[in-house]
Design an enzyme around this catalytic site. Sequence first.
Site, PDB file in Angstrom:
ATOM      1  CG  ASP A 164      -1.976   1.021   1.217  1.00  0.00           C
ATOM      2  OD1 ASP A 164      -2.312   1.510   0.113  1.00  0.00           O
ATOM      3  OD2 ASP A 164      -2.484   1.379   2.300  1.00  0.00           O
ATOM      4  CD  GLU A 207      -0.197   5.396  -4.031  1.00  0.00           C
ATOM      5  OE1 GLU A 207       0.280   5.762  -2.937  1.00  0.00           O
ATOM      6  OE2 GLU A 207      -0.921   4.404  -4.183  1.00  0.00           O
ATOM      7  CG  ASP A 212      -8.150   4.727   0.284  1.00  0.00           C
ATOM      8  OD1 ASP A 212      -8.018   3.490   0.325  1.00  0.00           O
ATOM      9  OD2 ASP A 212      -7.383   5.516   0.860  1.00  0.00           O
TER      10      ASP A 212
HETATM   11  C1  GLC Z   1      -4.812   3.387   2.662  1.00  0.00           C
HETATM   12  C2  GLC Z   1      -5.306   2.182   1.877  1.00  0.00           C
HETATM   13  C3  GLC Z   1      -6.400   1.499   2.658  1.00  0.00           C
HETATM   14  C4  GLC Z   1      -5.867   1.109   4.031  1.00  0.00           C
HETATM   15  C5  GLC Z   1      -5.353   2.334   4.767  1.00  0.00           C
HETATM   16  C6  GLC Z   1      -4.690   1.984   6.089  1.00  0.00           C
HETATM   17  O1  GLC Z   1      -5.792   4.347   2.736  1.00  0.00           O
HETATM   18  O2  GLC Z   1      -5.745   2.535   0.600  1.00  0.00           O
HETATM   19  O3  GLC Z   1      -6.867   0.386   1.965  1.00  0.00           O
HETATM   20  O4  GLC Z   1      -6.876   0.505   4.773  1.00  0.00           O
HETATM   21  O5  GLC Z   1      -4.393   2.999   3.960  1.00  0.00           O
HETATM   22  O6  GLC Z   1      -3.620   1.134   5.904  1.00  0.00           O
END
Ligand code: GLC
Length: 792
Positions: free
Chosen positions: A410, A413, A501
């Site tokens: 995650d 980017e 998200d």
């Molecule tokens: C980011 C991710 C989401 C995750 C959050 C906490 O917003 O896109 O899926 O739950 O981080 O890790």
Amino acid sequence: MPQYFGKLQTTEQPWSIIGPVQSINNTDRTIHFNCGETSLNISILAPNLIRVRMSPTGEFTNRSVAGRKPSHSVTLPDEEWEIVPFEVRETEEKIEIETAEILVSVKRDRTSIECFDKSGKPFASDCDRALGWRAGATAGWKRIETDEHFYGFGERTGLLDKLSEVKTNWTTDALDYNSQTDEMYQAIAFYIALNPDRAYGLFFNTTFWSQFDIGAEKPGVLRMETRGPELDYYIIYGPEPARILATYTQLTGRMPLAPKWALGYHQCRWSYESEDIVRELAREFRDRQIPCDVIHLDIDYMRGYRVFTWSPQRFPDPAKLIADLKAVGFKVVTIVDPGVKYEPEANYEIFDRGVENDYFVRTAEGKLFHGYVWPDKAVFPDFLRPEVRQWWGELHKSLTEIGIAGIWNDMNEPAIAERPFGDGGEHISFPLDAPQGPEADRTTHAETHNLYGLMMAKACAEGLRKLRGGDGLRPATLRSFVLTRSGFAGVQRYSSVWMGDNQSLWDHLEMSLPMLCNMGLSGVAFVGCDIGGFAGNATAELFARWMQVGMLYPLMRGHSAMSTAQHEPWVFGDRTEKICREYINLRYQLLPYIYTLFWEAATAGTPILRPLLYHFPRDRTTYHLYDQVLLGPSLMAAPVYRPGVEHRAVYLPEGTWFDWWTGECYHGPMHILADAPLEKMPLYVRGGGIIAIAPVRQFVSEQPLDSLKMRIWPGTGEWTLYEDDGHSFEHEKGVWATTNYKVYLEGGKVIVEIAGREGEFAIPSREITVEVVGIGEQRFTDDGTVRRLIFG
Ligand code: GLC
């Protein structure tokens, strides 16, 4: 030599345009056009694939140039394509290059490229202004033909067709995205242009900031621009979308076959924040008989968001937890973020080793670069360097050795803020001049920004491929699941992707299918959106409808954000729970069919979820049809995306269609009004459709597949079922089985022909039921031999 700024361009000078062709010379694959200071190369890589490169200085420096820097997205460099015959003809006005499938014509006076199919119809042809540059940028201009529509472009919000829009390729934490958002988590500069005559694809081979303007500034003109030093793109002639994707994924690679359990239902939340909560969650699934294979652990499993650690309070014995979950059929996936907590002298091994070996990105001035993410002050591995990727990959050992089966990458980017999250820090980018990459191939973040997520996913996938079931020295024996938020062209080689998200809104439910379809049309087949919506609170009705649609997502994962209401299938009351159970059950029943679609994606680059235009590219009605979708070749869904709606219009293209639920038969092309009470998502199957159905399981490997039903709808069709053990790499050595089924009508009867099984995977004796829908069933014990069954 101008400066290349990456995302930011400070000057907007007029474009300089390429001069006339002065001379040409050919090698066995490439035609070099000498246009004064500027050079233009056209390489013929396949009868339907050419590569065009233009350098204002006459020098080519781009990645993927033979003998120079390696490309991170193109896996098949020019010199590895088999040489194909082509003819070059010169006249006073133009130079023509003809392959077995296309004609490329270059005008001498205003150096511009036109392409034609064998019937003389143009495609991917330049405008009068064709190829140009200005300080810090290069660009090309293509004509948009009449009735031409545009798909792909990677991860994109909005509807299907991108005509009249601007699409920027710059990986971004697209928090709060909506249908107007441009920059997204993924950057995949590839599109498919379709009109009723043919389709072609174009891959813009640049990792710098780039952008397509698809007739937004000027109708009829497509501009592609990169803030990089040369123009480099591939044109892929179809004429069908399927062929384009086969070629595009030959160029950028295909996905490895996922473990079969990854096709089951995944449950996620930010967060299931303690061992007790996770155990309770698993119990609920099994008690309520709602199938589920995977539980994801979000950032709270860690000790203060330090990657590769566990919180000793919340997860005192993760190995035991994972073993207990395994015993009841659950796999566990953990999140891993790239930001490593900046923590000198605290014995945080990952930070210490990274600093010691100089693995983290530094600024142009040589200082350790830091930003703020979940652990607050954090530093970032330079995944562009092979030794950093190897180190990072090996770090996953601490997770795999206690039984973690997959990794969720995650914030890559990469997402960073300028101040601590608690202070409401604004998002910032890495400094674009930060040096990255191996010593011999050092470049700046301007060139590598878009690659950060891709390279993190690569490090992860390669690490897991060494670790799971192996010991780091011997190769792994178990396939793993990898998920990433950010990526670039070619991400399919390493990871599945989810659409970040999203929100618990009807709009986001509606947008999810065109988003995933455009990902599939960009070579990335294993994709999903957070079921129920990540941010916000779903109503029971929205959740029920979303679970129906989610059943179609190649990656079927429910997820929700911190501080939202719980979003598990049972929290909305009995009626919603029943609907969720029914559609998750259906997903598990369809797994033999869906697994075969994964195999097709792995071997031919085929999307799993397909817009109708994929199979009906000559039918204009499908060009804007974003709200119906095909799961594989045969099963079509027409979901509901609005509250209170219990009927909807459905388009049935040419051919015979059957209602999945009632067996009612229709003859397309036609529109019908489908009945869609909350319990029902309208589903249709093409005449001649063949779908393999398994008994419901609570998790994929709960029991061996000792019976299989082949549901066949009357008509003419063919389908090959793919099977293997679902978890090892033995299929790579030929240990798989395929069985071809054919159906056709003959003298008022339906004939089903089953070919002899191929491949080395031994299927234990099992019962097969062949059902010709509306006509009858026949049963036999499957021994892999040839059969001919007559129905009616
Ligand atoms: C980011 C991710 C989401 C995750 C959050 C906490 O917003 O896109 O899926 O739950 O981080 O890790």
